[in-house]
Design an enzyme around this catalytic site. Sequence first.
Site: not given
Lengths: 115, 376
Positions: A70-72
Site C-alpha cells: 500500500q501507499h504507506a
Amino acid sequence: MSAETSTTVYSGLGASPGRASGKAYVIRNAEDIMAVPAGSILVVRILHPHLAPLLPRVAGLVVEEGAILQHATTLAREFGIPAAVGIRDARSLFQDGDLLEVDGYTGKVIERHID
Amino acid sequence: MLDEVKQVGNMAQAAARSAQPYRRHIVGLPLQRSLFRQVARAATTIGLPGLTSEPDFPARLDENGDLFLDRSQVAVLTKALRSWFTPETLEFMHTTHAAACDALVDASENAARAATSLDGAARKLSEDLANRMALVLAYGILSKFVPDVLLRALADAGDVEPPPFPETSAGAELMRNTFALYEACCVLNYTPQRLQREWPGVPAEVFQLVSEFCNRQTGFGPLAWDAPGYEDPNYVVRLLHSAFSEVDAEQVRRRLSFAKRPAVARSTIDVPAKIAVLRRVLGFWLDFMERETWYVRRAFYLGMIPLLQQLAAGYRQKIPAFQLADLLFLDIRELAAGIADPAVIHTRRHRYMENTEYLSVHGVDSSRLATILGSS
C-alpha cells in the site's frame, strides 16, 4: 515520587523498519493535515501520496489499512520512517497527544499510559 | 476454475448483502460517482475469462459516496484470478492496464488543448474522457487486491526477494518538488509562515512560483474532486506551512537522500520466466497505486473542467438560472446526452450539501464548487 506507567500493545504488520516514539497526531479530516506537529506519530486510515511532503516532519506512522502492499509502505520505506500498518480502528483507539512507540520491524504499536 | 468464476455470479445480490461500507465518504459529487460504473465490470476489464454476468465485480458506490465491496465475493474472485495467471495472461493484463493509463493522460491533454466552441464536440470529448477515467478507476479498485494476489503468486513460484516497490514513487517525486518550492520561496525571503500570512498579496515572482508549481502538480490530492488538492494555490500555501514550519531543513534533506539511495542491484540471470514477469507486472501495479488518483484527478482538472466550462453556455441558453457548478450534479450519461432537469439537479445538490460529515471530511466549504470550476 515517579509516575507509574502501564502499556497497551496493538499488533499490526511491520511495513517499514525502525523504531520511533512520540505523541500521536490523528488525521480525521482534510483540515487536520494542515497542523501536523513536528516529531509526532502520524495516525491515519491510509497514507495517500499527496501527503508525502508531511513525512519528513513525522517520527513514525500508524496506519489502519491492513495490506502490506500500500501507499504507506512505499512512502515510509522511501523516507526511512518506521511504520506499522493494519492497526484496525487506530483513529478511534488513539487521541492526539497519546504516547506511542512504533516498531516497524514487528508491526507492534505500544501505547504508554502515565497513571 | 470456471466453477469458481461462476460463483462470482450475481454480484449485485452479493453487494446488497454487504451492509458495512468498505470505505466511507470516498466520492460525493454525482458526476464523479457516475464514473464508477466501470467498477462493476472490473474483472472483465483485466481480461478474466468466463464471466458472463453483469456486474462481474462486487463493488458499488451508494448515494452518500460510500464504497461497498463484498469481501467474500472478492475472495472467490481472487482464487479464480490466481488460477488464471500465466505469463501470457499476465502480459495481456499488463499491456491493457498500461494502455488505459496512457490513453487517459493523452485524452486529458487533448481535452485541455481542444479550444472548441462547438457544443457537440465538447460533449463528445467529455464523454470520451469520462470513459477513460472510468476505466482507470476500475483498475484503481482492482489495485486493492490484485497486487496481493500477484505477491502470493510470486511466493508460490519460489521468489524470495522483497516486493518490487518503485525506486522513486510518485509521492517521493512530489515531496522533492514541494521541498524545492519551499527552498525557492525561502530564497525570496518567503518562509512558509510569511507566505501563508501574506498570500495572495505577494510579489509577482513568488506568486508565479506557487502558481506554476500548482499547474505542474495538478492531479495530486484526494480522490474526491471536491476536496482541495495541489491544483489550488491556497491549499499548497497552507501545506507548505504545515510541512516545513519548525522543521530542520537538513533533516528534510536527509530524508530525501534516504529516498534517493541506490536500489540494491538484483541479478536477473537465471530468474525463471514466470517470476520475472510476475515481478514486472507487480512492479507496475505498485507504481500505479501511487498514481491512480493522480491520473483521474488530473484528467478532471486539466481536461474535464475546460469542457464543462464550454458546455455550460449551452445549458444557460436552455435554463436561465443554470449555474456552472450544476454540471457537477449531472450523471456523465446525462452530460453526454445534453440532459439537465433543474428539479433533479436541485434535489442532488440539496442531498450533497446536507451530507455535512462528508463535506467536513473532505474540507469542502460553501464556495468550494465555484472555486473548482474556476480553477482551470
